[in-house]
Scaffold this motif. Structure first.
Motif, PDB file in Angstrom:
ATOM      1  N   ALA A 188       0.841  -1.317  -0.127  1.00 43.40           N
ATOM      2  CA  ALA A 188      -0.087  -0.018   0.023  1.00 43.40           C
ATOM      3  C   ALA A 188       0.967   1.384  -0.008  1.00 43.40           C
ATOM      4  CB  ALA A 188      -0.897  -0.005   1.130  1.00 43.40           C
ATOM      5  N   ALA A 189       2.043   1.348   0.590  1.00 42.60           N
ATOM      6  CA  ALA A 189       2.883   2.393   0.798  1.00 42.60           C
ATOM      7  C   ALA A 189       3.539   2.570  -0.531  1.00 42.60           C
ATOM      8  CB  ALA A 189       3.930   2.360   1.768  1.00 42.60           C
ATOM      9  N   GLN A 190       3.714   1.636  -1.339  1.00 42.11           N
ATOM     10  CA  GLN A 190       4.258   1.763  -2.641  1.00 42.11           C
ATOM     11  C   GLN A 190       3.307   2.582  -3.552  1.00 42.11           C
ATOM     12  OE1 GLN A 190       5.435  -1.790  -4.655  1.00 42.11           O
ATOM     13  NE2 GLN A 190       5.915  -2.883  -2.677  1.00 42.11           N
ATOM     14  N   PHE A 191       2.097   2.437  -3.317  1.00 37.32           N
ATOM     15  CA  PHE A 191       1.073   3.233  -4.305  1.00 37.32           C
ATOM     16  C   PHE A 191       0.448   4.466  -3.412  1.00 37.32           C
ATOM     17  CE2 PHE A 191       1.577  -1.194  -5.729  1.00 37.32           C
ATOM     18  CZ  PHE A 191       1.551  -0.897  -7.195  1.00 37.32           C
ATOM     19  N   THR A 192       0.982   4.890  -2.426  1.00 36.42           N
ATOM     20  CA  THR A 192       0.447   5.917  -2.084  1.00 36.42           C
ATOM     21  C   THR A 192       1.223   7.233  -2.099  1.00 36.42           C
ATOM     22  OG1 THR A 192      -0.278   4.500  -0.059  1.00 36.42           O
ATOM     23  CG2 THR A 192      -0.221   7.069   0.506  1.00 36.42           C
ATOM     24  N   GLY A 193       0.622   8.310  -2.371  1.00 35.15           N
ATOM     25  CA  GLY A 193       1.181   9.462  -2.807  1.00 35.15           C
ATOM     26  C   GLY A 193       1.048   9.786  -4.162  1.00 35.15           C
ATOM     27  N   ALA A 194       1.956  10.775  -4.866  1.00 37.72           N
ATOM     28  CA  ALA A 194       1.835  10.975  -6.250  1.00 37.72           C
ATOM     29  C   ALA A 194       2.512   9.808  -7.091  1.00 37.72           C
ATOM     30  CB  ALA A 194       2.741  12.345  -6.486  1.00 37.72           C
ATOM     31  N   ILE A 195       1.770   9.203  -7.808  1.00 38.21           N
ATOM     32  CA  ILE A 195       2.419   8.093  -8.507  1.00 38.21           C
ATOM     33  C   ILE A 195       2.014   8.298 -10.137  1.00 38.21           C
ATOM     34  CG2 ILE A 195       2.152   6.602  -6.768  1.00 38.21           C
ATOM     35  CD1 ILE A 195      -0.428   5.182  -8.216  1.00 38.21           C
ATOM     36  N   GLU A 196       2.456   7.460 -11.130  1.00 42.46           N
ATOM     37  CA  GLU A 196       2.165   7.394 -12.474  1.00 42.46           C
ATOM     38  C   GLU A 196       1.257   6.183 -12.808  1.00 42.46           C
ATOM     39  OE1 GLU A 196       3.473   9.935 -14.997  1.00 42.46           O
ATOM     40  OE2 GLU A 196       3.639  10.816 -12.960  1.00 42.46           O
ATOM     41  N   GLN A 197       0.460   6.297 -13.521  1.00 42.16           N
ATOM     42  CA  GLN A 197      -0.397   5.323 -13.697  1.00 42.16           C
ATOM     43  C   GLN A 197      -0.833   5.451 -15.274  1.00 42.16           C
ATOM     44  OE1 GLN A 197      -5.060   5.246 -12.847  1.00 42.16           O
ATOM     45  NE2 GLN A 197      -4.290   3.664 -11.497  1.00 42.16           N
ATOM     46  N   VAL A 198      -0.769   4.140 -15.873  1.00 41.08           N
ATOM     47  CA  VAL A 198      -0.867   4.110 -17.386  1.00 41.08           C
ATOM     48  C   VAL A 198      -2.608   3.727 -17.447  1.00 41.08           C
ATOM     49  CG1 VAL A 198      -0.436   2.865 -19.600  1.00 41.08           C
ATOM     50  CG2 VAL A 198       1.415   3.201 -17.952  1.00 41.08           C
ATOM     51  N   PRO A 199      -3.325   4.575 -18.274  1.00 42.37           N
ATOM     52  CA  PRO A 199      -4.953   4.345 -18.413  1.00 42.37           C
ATOM     53  C   PRO A 199      -4.869   2.806 -19.144  1.00 42.37           C
ATOM     54  CG  PRO A 199      -4.174   6.606 -19.171  1.00 42.37           C
ATOM     55  CD  PRO A 199      -2.950   5.877 -18.941  1.00 42.37           C
TER      56      PRO A 199
ATOM     57  N   ALA B 179     -12.611   5.486 -21.720  1.00 43.33           N
ATOM     58  CA  ALA B 179     -13.165   6.285 -22.771  1.00 43.33           C
ATOM     59  C   ALA B 179     -12.146   7.198 -23.325  1.00 43.33           C
ATOM     60  CB  ALA B 179     -14.404   6.966 -22.185  1.00 43.33           C
ATOM     61  N   LEU B 180     -10.988   7.211 -22.620  1.00 46.50           N
ATOM     62  CA  LEU B 180      -9.966   8.150 -23.387  1.00 46.50           C
ATOM     63  C   LEU B 180      -9.793   8.062 -24.682  1.00 46.50           C
ATOM     64  CD1 LEU B 180      -7.213   7.958 -20.517  1.00 46.50           C
ATOM     65  CD2 LEU B 180      -8.855   9.806 -20.733  1.00 46.50           C
ATOM     66  N   LYS B 181      -9.514   9.174 -25.363  1.00 50.02           N
ATOM     67  CA  LYS B 181      -9.212   9.055 -26.821  1.00 50.02           C
ATOM     68  C   LYS B 181      -7.852   9.141 -27.363  1.00 50.02           C
ATOM     69  CE  LYS B 181     -13.881  10.804 -27.759  1.00 50.02           C
ATOM     70  NZ  LYS B 181     -14.844  11.502 -28.670  1.00 50.02           N
ATOM     71  N   LYS B 182      -7.763   8.489 -28.224  1.00 43.95           N
ATOM     72  CA  LYS B 182      -6.497   8.626 -29.110  1.00 43.95           C
ATOM     73  C   LYS B 182      -6.716   8.830 -30.777  1.00 43.95           C
ATOM     74  CE  LYS B 182      -2.099   7.180 -30.257  1.00 43.95           C
ATOM     75  NZ  LYS B 182      -0.919   7.958 -29.587  1.00 43.95           N
ATOM     76  N   ASP B 183      -6.571   9.782 -31.146  1.00 46.30           N
ATOM     77  CA  ASP B 183      -6.569  10.254 -32.624  1.00 46.30           C
ATOM     78  C   ASP B 183      -8.378  10.074 -32.885  1.00 46.30           C
ATOM     79  OD1 ASP B 183      -3.959  10.154 -33.373  1.00 46.30           O
ATOM     80  OD2 ASP B 183      -3.841   8.064 -33.882  1.00 46.30           O
ATOM     81  N   GLY B 184      -9.071  10.754 -31.948  1.00 48.15           N
ATOM     82  CA  GLY B 184     -10.302  10.846 -32.205  1.00 48.15           C
ATOM     83  C   GLY B 184     -11.167   9.654 -31.885  1.00 48.15           C
ATOM     84  N   LYS B 185     -10.594   8.708 -31.403  1.00 52.07           N
ATOM     85  CA  LYS B 185     -11.313   7.398 -31.266  1.00 52.07           C
ATOM     86  C   LYS B 185     -11.062   6.818 -29.783  1.00 52.07           C
ATOM     87  CE  LYS B 185     -11.189   2.975 -33.539  1.00 52.07           C
ATOM     88  NZ  LYS B 185     -10.519   2.069 -34.708  1.00 52.07           N
ATOM     89  N   ALA B 186     -12.120   6.552 -29.075  1.00 53.60           N
ATOM     90  CA  ALA B 186     -12.077   6.112 -27.779  1.00 53.60           C
ATOM     91  C   ALA B 186     -10.925   4.772 -27.653  1.00 53.60           C
ATOM     92  CB  ALA B 186     -13.366   5.596 -27.106  1.00 53.60           C
ATOM     93  N   LEU B 187     -10.361   4.715 -26.502  1.00 52.29           N
ATOM     94  CA  LEU B 187      -9.605   3.653 -26.554  1.00 52.29           C
ATOM     95  C   LEU B 187     -10.083   2.063 -26.366  1.00 52.29           C
ATOM     96  CD1 LEU B 187      -6.877   4.670 -23.688  1.00 52.29           C
ATOM     97  CD2 LEU B 187      -6.620   4.496 -26.150  1.00 52.29           C
ATOM     98  N   TYR B 188     -11.513   2.186 -25.989  1.00 51.01           N
ATOM     99  CA  TYR B 188     -12.250   1.008 -25.750  1.00 51.01           C
ATOM    100  C   TYR B 188     -12.438   0.539 -27.316  1.00 51.01           C
ATOM    101  CZ  TYR B 188     -16.502   3.585 -26.033  1.00 51.01           C
ATOM    102  OH  TYR B 188     -17.482   4.518 -26.699  1.00 51.01           O
ATOM    103  N   GLU B 189     -12.443   1.240 -28.282  1.00 51.96           N
ATOM    104  CA  GLU B 189     -12.941   0.885 -29.667  1.00 51.96           C
ATOM    105  C   GLU B 189     -11.890   0.127 -30.145  1.00 51.96           C
ATOM    106  OE1 GLU B 189     -15.046   3.622 -32.083  1.00 51.96           O
ATOM    107  OE2 GLU B 189     -14.974   5.129 -30.369  1.00 51.96           O
ATOM    108  N   TYR B 190     -10.661   0.629 -29.992  1.00 52.03           N
ATOM    109  CA  TYR B 190      -9.188   0.098 -30.465  1.00 52.03           C
ATOM    110  C   TYR B 190      -9.265  -1.448 -29.642  1.00 52.03           C
ATOM    111  CZ  TYR B 190      -7.406   4.315 -32.075  1.00 52.03           C
ATOM    112  OH  TYR B 190      -7.198   5.444 -32.827  1.00 52.03           O
TER     113      TYR B 190
END
Length: 322
Positions: free
Chosen positions: A117-128, A133-144
């Motif tokens: 838990a301590a490893q993941f507490t505070g400011a961390i980086e996360q890959v979506p 629903a985030l978009k890449k080139d105008g297309k939602a990631l879930y569509e890819y």
């Protein structure tokens, strides 16, 4: 031949309804159901909850929709159950199983779970996740993802304010962990569960997710859809709270009639006020929310304002017998 559908007579409703969203409904489906039950003219929600998630979902009506973005930015608390030893294509129970690995019981000791838990507490980086629903080139990631494609995603900075992990069992009595987390906007709990599973050496995927708090609003103040549906007509309006329930982090300021009238036209007002990032501004007589703003160098600067018609309708609603 089908009978014609009865047209619902809409009406102005202003305020926020704190819904305990049920399992299986999207946030928008829940919003539309409540909007129909209240016969409200204008509505919006304060950030989505997946259909597989339940819990706190503030629904905004009328003038309150002007403040819905404040809840989007607010920290949120979730309780999640993640099954250990199994990863899936979606990082949750809807996906196909990708890999199964044994669970090392020694790594589930309280001291080790606290260290993870301590490893993941505070400011961390996360890959979506790809299923988002985030978009890449105008297309939602879930569509890819549904097309079998994986695209590169940049890690995003998030903040985990609090994180507690305890050993438990899921609904099928399989080895699992319960994750209680308070996090910033943009955090994917599915990804967090998956990453914690990786840190435990066995993998994991999300089985259930419940939002217990958002921006200081907790489950204890929420109403369920079933409770609303059981009420008759105007009795449902008793669950619509004033819009300033969304402004709990704002400092209240009250203006006299002349300053209130000028503030409502968008003019800055001067006063003996300290610098404040977020203020909720009220009129003095009658006491009514006028909008929100901030104070810099003794100036009260409007940010979002209610219209005179909205204020009038709110005051009329407050004076109406319940």
């Amino acid at each position: 031949m089908n009978a014609p559908r009865t047209r619902v007579q809409r009406r102005p409703v202003h305020g926020v309804l704190l819904l305990d969203k049920p399992l299986g409904l999207s946030s928008n489906d829940a919003l539309q159901k409540v909007k129909w039950l209240l016969r409200a003219e204008k509505a919006g929600h304060t950030g989505t909850l997946d259909p597989l998630a339940t819990g706190v979902l503030p629904l905004c009506f009328g003038a309150a929709t002007k403040f819905s973005a404040l809840q989007l930015e607010a920290p949120k608390t979730y309780v999640a159950i993640a099954r250990l030893g199994q990863t899936t294509t979606t990082a949750d129970a809807e996906g196909d199983v990708l890999q199964e690995r044994p669970v090392d019981a020694a790594r589930l000791a309280p001291d080790n779970l606290a260290a993870v838990a301590a490893q993941f507490t505070g400011a961390i980086e996360q890959v979506p996740p790809m299923y988002s629903a985030l978009k890449k080139d105008g297309k939602a990631l879930y569509e890819y993802a549904r097309a079998g494609e994986t695209v590169a995603r940049s890690a995003r900075s998030i903040v985990i304010y609090k994180l507690k992990i305890v050993e438990t069992r899921d609904e099928s009595a399989q080895s699992a962990i319960e994750i209680e987390v308070t996090c910033s906007k943009g955090t994917y709990i599915r990804t967090l569960a998956e990453d914690i599973g990786h840190a435990l050496g066995c993998g994991a995927h999300l089985r259930s997710l419940r939002r217990t708090e958002t921006g200081g609003i907790g489950l204890e103040r929420c109403v369920t859809l079933a409770q609303l549906e059981a009420l008759e007509g105007d009795a449902r309006l008793a669950h619509v709270l004033q819009a300033d329930h969304l402004l709990q982090g704002h400092t209240p300021i009250t203006l006299g009639p002349e300053d209130a009238a000028r503030f409502l036209t968008g003019l800055r007002r001067r006063g003996d006020w300290p610098d404040t990032a977020a203020v909720a501004v009220y009129g003095q007589t009658p006491r009514a929310l006028l909008g929100v703003g901030h104070i810099r160098a003794g100036e009260l600067i409007p940010d979002r304002l209610l219209s005179p018609l909205e204020i009038q309708q709110i005051l009329e609603g407050m004076s109406r017998p319940s």
